[in-house]
Design a protein around this motif. Structure first.
Motif, PDB file in Angstrom:
ATOM      1  N   ARG A   4      29.484  56.842  30.142  1.00 11.33           N
ATOM      2  CA  ARG A   4      30.386  57.502  31.085  1.00 11.33           C
ATOM      3  C   ARG A   4      30.755  56.506  32.180  1.00 11.33           C
ATOM      4  NH1 ARG A   4      26.645  61.482  29.792  1.00 11.33           N
ATOM      5  NH2 ARG A   4      25.194  60.574  31.300  1.00 11.33           N
TER       6      ARG A   4
ATOM      7  N   GLU B 215      29.303  62.690  24.512  1.00  8.65           N
ATOM      8  CA  GLU B 215      30.548  63.297  24.966  1.00  8.65           C
ATOM      9  C   GLU B 215      31.746  62.721  24.221  1.00  8.65           C
ATOM     10  OE1 GLU B 215      30.906  63.920  29.301  1.00  8.65           O
ATOM     11  OE2 GLU B 215      28.961  62.934  29.408  1.00  8.65           O
TER      12      GLU B 215
ATOM     13  N   GLU C  38      41.501  64.569  29.259  1.00  8.19           N
ATOM     14  CA  GLU C  38      41.007  65.900  28.922  1.00  8.19           C
ATOM     15  C   GLU C  38      41.368  66.921  29.988  1.00  8.19           C
ATOM     16  OE1 GLU C  38      36.927  66.333  27.588  1.00  8.19           O
ATOM     17  OE2 GLU C  38      36.817  64.185  27.206  1.00  8.19           O
TER      18      GLU C  38
ATOM     19  N   ARG D 257      32.444  56.587  35.996  1.00 10.31           N
ATOM     20  CA  ARG D 257      32.886  57.450  37.096  1.00 10.31           C
ATOM     21  C   ARG D 257      33.442  56.571  38.200  1.00 10.31           C
ATOM     22  NH1 ARG D 257      34.053  59.958  41.498  1.00 10.31           N
ATOM     23  NH2 ARG D 257      33.315  62.084  41.896  1.00 10.31           N
TER      24      ARG D 257
ATOM     25  N   ARG E  36      38.213  64.248  34.145  1.00 10.22           N
ATOM     26  CA  ARG E  36      38.100  63.381  32.978  1.00 10.22           C
ATOM     27  C   ARG E  36      39.495  63.042  32.472  1.00 10.22           C
ATOM     28  NH1 ARG E  36      33.729  63.155  29.808  1.00 10.22           N
ATOM     29  NH2 ARG E  36      32.711  62.911  31.831  1.00 10.22           N
TER      30      ARG E  36
ATOM     31  N   THR F 116      37.066  58.923  25.535  1.00 12.79           N
ATOM     32  CA  THR F 116      38.415  58.810  26.073  1.00 12.79           C
ATOM     33  C   THR F 116      39.235  57.957  25.106  1.00 12.79           C
ATOM     34  OG1 THR F 116      37.541  58.923  28.320  1.00 12.79           O
ATOM     35  CG2 THR F 116      39.770  58.068  28.072  1.00 12.79           C
TER      36      THR F 116
ATOM     37  N   TRP G 191      38.007  60.176  39.203  1.00 12.15           N
ATOM     38  CA  TRP G 191      38.312  60.320  37.788  1.00 12.15           C
ATOM     39  C   TRP G 191      37.228  59.643  36.957  1.00 12.15           C
ATOM     40  CZ3 TRP G 191      39.370  55.605  35.332  1.00 12.15           C
ATOM     41  CH2 TRP G 191      39.814  54.550  36.154  1.00 12.15           C
ATOM     42  N   SER G 192      37.147  60.050  35.702  1.00  9.14           N
ATOM     43  CA  SER G 192      36.096  59.522  34.839  1.00  9.14           C
ATOM     44  C   SER G 192      36.614  59.327  33.424  1.00  9.14           C
ATOM     45  CB  SER G 192      34.880  60.444  34.848  1.00  9.14           C
ATOM     46  OG  SER G 192      35.206  61.724  34.342  1.00  9.14           O
ATOM     47  N   MET G 193      35.881  58.512  32.650  1.00 13.24           N
ATOM     48  CA  MET G 193      36.185  58.246  31.250  1.00 13.24           C
ATOM     49  C   MET G 193      34.876  58.155  30.478  1.00 13.24           C
ATOM     50  SD  MET G 193      39.119  55.278  31.369  1.00 13.24           S
ATOM     51  CE  MET G 193      40.756  55.552  32.069  1.00 13.24           C
TER      52      MET G 193
END
Length: 330
Positions: free
Chosen positions: A144, A77, A297, A146, A294, A80, A151-153
């Motif tokens: 990843r 992916e 994004e 979470r 994310r 970030t 929110w996630s990065m």
């Protein structure tokens, strides 16, 4: 990471203009597909593309790592951005606003630094940071992250499997859990007097969880040493669990025969279970965990993406929880 409910954030969305280098790599991919390139060649192209994103920002001392071969350790992916990773943080010892750690963590002194290994081990030891840095080869892993707040990065960490350290200290047959203690120094951490949590911050894993090769002892990100606000000089990165399970600025690792009383589980057991695996089917009492945003994004009003079971690492860690009621043991 240390968490409490997020009451919204005002976060700038980076430009959506595609950089020329990314466009050219996409064009190369299309050529490969048109030529019927084999799966191995295509996956190799994607892997190189993902790793190319993790260019050093030239902010701190370099800490390179070779590409990890641990199954699941490299997600393809989009990363970030370094700016987002280092400016949007939970580290309550330096403030509860997401921007507070970056503003306040300059007071943290990361050298000299030691990590004490205690409890049910045959070889207890106090490791100097330089000893830990040389204990095993450094790897870059793209995980990843979470957070329980939704929110996630996607972060390129640098470190090695926690199991490398565990094997060297030789846990006894009584060792069932591993407890991780964060530095608790009011002189360096201006918000340590707050009543958000009891200090120092404590987290824990079952021994078999800690031995899973994805459990990372992290010393850097983006090819450089960890910034203070991200848990310098050494922290955990446990990608299938919510972020607060990955303790920062670790000074003590204790092996025990009983489940440790972790900070968030102690503060609000009905909200933060000991295991805290990413599970979209188990809601937090005050919000759903089924979706996520994310950072960098997904805009504040954009449609959220679905959260994956075990944060997408089910193939690597699902067997650790076979037969467990993951709604009861959340």
């Amino acid at each position: 990471m240390h968490h409490r409910p997020n009451r919204g954030f005002d976060h700038a969305v980076p430009s959506e203009i595609t950089p020329r280098s990314v466009y050219e790599r996409r064009r190369e991919l299309l050529k490969l597909m048109a030529l019927g390139a084999g799966g191995a060649a295509l996956s190799g192209w994607v892997a190189r593309d993902a790793m190319a994103q993790a260019a050093r920002p030239n902010k701190l001392a370099p800490l390179p790592g070779t590409r990890s071969t641990v199954p699941g350790a490299i997600t393809m992916e989009k990363l970030t951005s370094y700016n987002d990773v280092t400016s949007y943080n939970n580290y309550y010892e330096f403030g509860t606003d997401k921007a507070d750690p970056a503003r306040n963590a300059g007071s943290l002194k990361t050298r000299p630094w030691t990590v004490a290994i205690e409890g049910e081990v045959k070889k207890p030891k106090v490791y100097d940071l330089d000893e830990l840095l040389k204990l095993a080869p450094m790897e870059e892993r793209i995980y990843r992250l979470r957070c329980v707040e939704g929110w996630s990065m996607v972060i390129p960490w640098v470190g090695y499997s926690l199991s490398e350290l565990i094997k060297r200290v030789e846990p006894t047959g009584n060792a069932k859990y591993v407890e991780f203690v964060t530095l608790g120094d009011a002189k360096q951490m201006p918000f340590l007097g707050s009543r958000v949590l009891s200090w120092p911050y404590v987290e824990g894993l079952r021994l078999d969880e800690a031995m899973n090769p994805l459990a990372l002892l992290a010393f850097g990100l983006y090819g450089e040493v960890l910034p203070n606000q991200n848990g310098a000089p050494v922290r955990l990165a446990v990608p299938w669990k919510y972020g607060f399970k990955s303790g920062k600025s670790i000074v003590k690792i204790r092996f025990t025969d009983k489940q440790p009383l972790t900070s968030w589980n102690h503060a609000a057991a009905q909200e933060y279970g000991f295991f805290s695996n990413v599970n979209p089917t188990v809601d937090h009492p005050r919000w759903s965990q089924a979706t996520e945003r994310r950072i960098g994004e997904d805009g504040l009003f954009a449609k959220k993406r679905a959260t994956l079971m075990f944060n997408g690492y089910e193939a690597q860690v699902g067997q650790l929880y076979a037969g467990m009621d993951l709604k009861k043991l959340f």
